[in-house]
Design a protein around this motif. Structure first.
Motif, PDB file in Angstrom:
ATOM      1  N   MET A 135     -13.572  -5.834 -16.860  1.00  0.00           N
ATOM      2  CA  MET A 135     -12.389  -6.372 -16.249  1.00  0.00           C
ATOM      3  C   MET A 135     -12.683  -6.614 -14.764  1.00  0.00           C
ATOM      4  O   MET A 135     -13.257  -5.769 -14.094  1.00  0.00           O
ATOM      5  CB  MET A 135     -11.234  -5.384 -16.405  1.00  0.00           C
ATOM      6  N   THR A 136     -12.323  -7.760 -14.280  1.00  0.00           N
ATOM      7  CA  THR A 136     -12.469  -8.094 -12.867  1.00  0.00           C
ATOM      8  C   THR A 136     -11.088  -8.234 -12.254  1.00  0.00           C
ATOM      9  O   THR A 136     -10.226  -8.919 -12.806  1.00  0.00           O
ATOM     10  CB  THR A 136     -13.242  -9.419 -12.698  1.00  0.00           C
ATOM     11  N   VAL A 137     -10.878  -7.581 -11.134  1.00  0.00           N
ATOM     12  CA  VAL A 137      -9.601  -7.625 -10.432  1.00  0.00           C
ATOM     13  C   VAL A 137      -9.879  -7.969  -8.982  1.00  0.00           C
ATOM     14  O   VAL A 137     -10.778  -7.394  -8.364  1.00  0.00           O
ATOM     15  CB  VAL A 137      -8.889  -6.250 -10.506  1.00  0.00           C
ATOM     16  N   GLN A 138      -9.127  -8.898  -8.442  1.00  0.00           N
ATOM     17  CA  GLN A 138      -9.265  -9.222  -7.024  1.00  0.00           C
ATOM     18  C   GLN A 138      -8.457  -8.224  -6.219  1.00  0.00           C
ATOM     19  O   GLN A 138      -7.284  -7.987  -6.491  1.00  0.00           O
ATOM     20  CB  GLN A 138      -8.753 -10.629  -6.727  1.00  0.00           C
ATOM     21  N   ILE A 139      -9.102  -7.628  -5.234  1.00  0.00           N
ATOM     22  CA  ILE A 139      -8.440  -6.700  -4.323  1.00  0.00           C
ATOM     23  C   ILE A 139      -8.635  -7.243  -2.918  1.00  0.00           C
ATOM     24  O   ILE A 139      -9.767  -7.462  -2.494  1.00  0.00           O
ATOM     25  CB  ILE A 139      -9.031  -5.284  -4.448  1.00  0.00           C
ATOM     26  N   ASN A 140      -7.547  -7.461  -2.234  1.00  0.00           N
ATOM     27  CA  ASN A 140      -7.623  -7.982  -0.877  1.00  0.00           C
ATOM     28  C   ASN A 140      -7.805  -6.854   0.122  1.00  0.00           C
ATOM     29  O   ASN A 140      -7.259  -5.765  -0.044  1.00  0.00           O
ATOM     30  CB  ASN A 140      -6.359  -8.786  -0.551  1.00  0.00           C
ATOM     31  N   ILE A 141      -8.574  -7.132   1.152  1.00  0.00           N
ATOM     32  CA  ILE A 141      -8.834  -6.167   2.216  1.00  0.00           C
ATOM     33  C   ILE A 141      -8.174  -6.687   3.485  1.00  0.00           C
ATOM     34  O   ILE A 141      -8.364  -7.842   3.855  1.00  0.00           O
ATOM     35  CB  ILE A 141     -10.349  -5.974   2.419  1.00  0.00           C
ATOM     36  N   THR A 142      -7.409  -5.816   4.140  1.00  0.00           N
ATOM     37  CA  THR A 142      -6.715  -6.211   5.367  1.00  0.00           C
ATOM     38  C   THR A 142      -7.719  -6.309   6.507  1.00  0.00           C
ATOM     39  O   THR A 142      -8.843  -5.788   6.409  1.00  0.00           O
ATOM     40  CB  THR A 142      -5.620  -5.190   5.749  1.00  0.00           C
ATOM     41  N   PRO A 143      -7.334  -6.939   7.616  1.00  0.00           N
ATOM     42  CA  PRO A 143      -8.234  -7.001   8.772  1.00  0.00           C
ATOM     43  C   PRO A 143      -8.647  -5.617   9.283  1.00  0.00           C
ATOM     44  O   PRO A 143      -9.692  -5.469   9.901  1.00  0.00           O
ATOM     45  CB  PRO A 143      -7.414  -7.753   9.819  1.00  0.00           C
ATOM     46  N   LYS A 144      -7.847  -4.587   8.992  1.00  0.00           N
ATOM     47  CA  LYS A 144      -8.198  -3.221   9.416  1.00  0.00           C
ATOM     48  C   LYS A 144      -9.042  -2.499   8.369  1.00  0.00           C
ATOM     49  O   LYS A 144      -9.334  -1.316   8.509  1.00  0.00           O
ATOM     50  CB  LYS A 144      -6.928  -2.424   9.714  1.00  0.00           C
ATOM     51  N   GLY A 145      -9.420  -3.183   7.283  1.00  0.00           N
ATOM     52  CA  GLY A 145     -10.310  -2.612   6.281  1.00  0.00           C
ATOM     53  C   GLY A 145      -9.624  -1.867   5.164  1.00  0.00           C
ATOM     54  O   GLY A 145     -10.276  -1.243   4.337  1.00  0.00           O
ATOM     55  N   ARG A 146      -8.313  -1.935   5.085  1.00  0.00           N
ATOM     56  CA  ARG A 146      -7.600  -1.234   4.012  1.00  0.00           C
ATOM     57  C   ARG A 146      -7.519  -2.103   2.767  1.00  0.00           C
ATOM     58  O   ARG A 146      -7.422  -3.319   2.854  1.00  0.00           O
ATOM     59  CB  ARG A 146      -6.192  -0.873   4.464  1.00  0.00           C
ATOM     60  N   MET A 147      -7.566  -1.421   1.625  1.00  0.00           N
ATOM     61  CA  MET A 147      -7.404  -2.130   0.364  1.00  0.00           C
ATOM     62  C   MET A 147      -6.548  -1.277  -0.558  1.00  0.00           C
ATOM     63  O   MET A 147      -6.486  -0.058  -0.395  1.00  0.00           O
ATOM     64  CB  MET A 147      -8.748  -2.451  -0.279  1.00  0.00           C
ATOM     65  N   SER A 148      -5.901  -1.892  -1.502  1.00  0.00           N
ATOM     66  CA  SER A 148      -5.043  -1.177  -2.444  1.00  0.00           C
ATOM     67  C   SER A 148      -5.498  -1.456  -3.859  1.00  0.00           C
ATOM     68  O   SER A 148      -5.716  -2.607  -4.237  1.00  0.00           O
ATOM     69  CB  SER A 148      -3.589  -1.637  -2.294  1.00  0.00           C
ATOM     70  N   LEU A 149      -5.622  -0.376  -4.640  1.00  0.00           N
ATOM     71  CA  LEU A 149      -5.911  -0.532  -6.061  1.00  0.00           C
ATOM     72  C   LEU A 149      -4.587  -0.749  -6.778  1.00  0.00           C
ATOM     73  O   LEU A 149      -3.601  -0.070  -6.485  1.00  0.00           O
ATOM     74  CB  LEU A 149      -6.574   0.729  -6.612  1.00  0.00           C
ATOM     75  N   PRO A 150      -4.548  -1.669  -7.725  1.00  0.00           N
ATOM     76  CA  PRO A 150      -3.315  -1.889  -8.488  1.00  0.00           C
ATOM     77  C   PRO A 150      -2.849  -0.597  -9.165  1.00  0.00           C
ATOM     78  O   PRO A 150      -3.659   0.244  -9.570  1.00  0.00           O
ATOM     79  CB  PRO A 150      -3.710  -2.948  -9.510  1.00  0.00           C
TER      80      PRO A 150
END
Length: 81
Positions: free
Chosen positions: A1-16
């Motif tokens: 499974m491939t999921v796109q996770i966006n990273i904020t300019p401050k380097g944070r990301m959220s897992l669904p």
């Protein structure tokens, strides 16, 4: 499974949420990132420990002399301690 996770300019990301639920991370937790030639692999702490144990077993088998204590005792003996 491939999921796109966006990273904020401050380097944070959220897992669904559904992935966090499946991984047992509903109350937060640690994720370990391994950088490989093919990209990155994320593992939970439990997955990282299980992987390390499997790697150790591959090199030590069921040899009782392969414990940390046995290794250190052997090193002390080699050094005449």
């Amino acid at each position: 499974m491939t999921v796109q996770i966006n990273i904020t300019p401050k380097g944070r990301m959220s897992l669904p949420a559904d992935i966090r639920r499946r991984l047992g991370l509903t109350d937060g937790g640690a994720i370990y990132l391994d950088e490989t030639d093919d990209g990155v692999v994320l593992r939970t702490a439990a997955q990282a420990v299980a992987r390390a144990q499997a790697l150790a077993k591959r090199y030590t088998g069921d040899n009782p002399d392969s414990s940390v204590q046995a290794f250190l005792a052997g090193r002390r003996e080699d050094n005449g301690e």
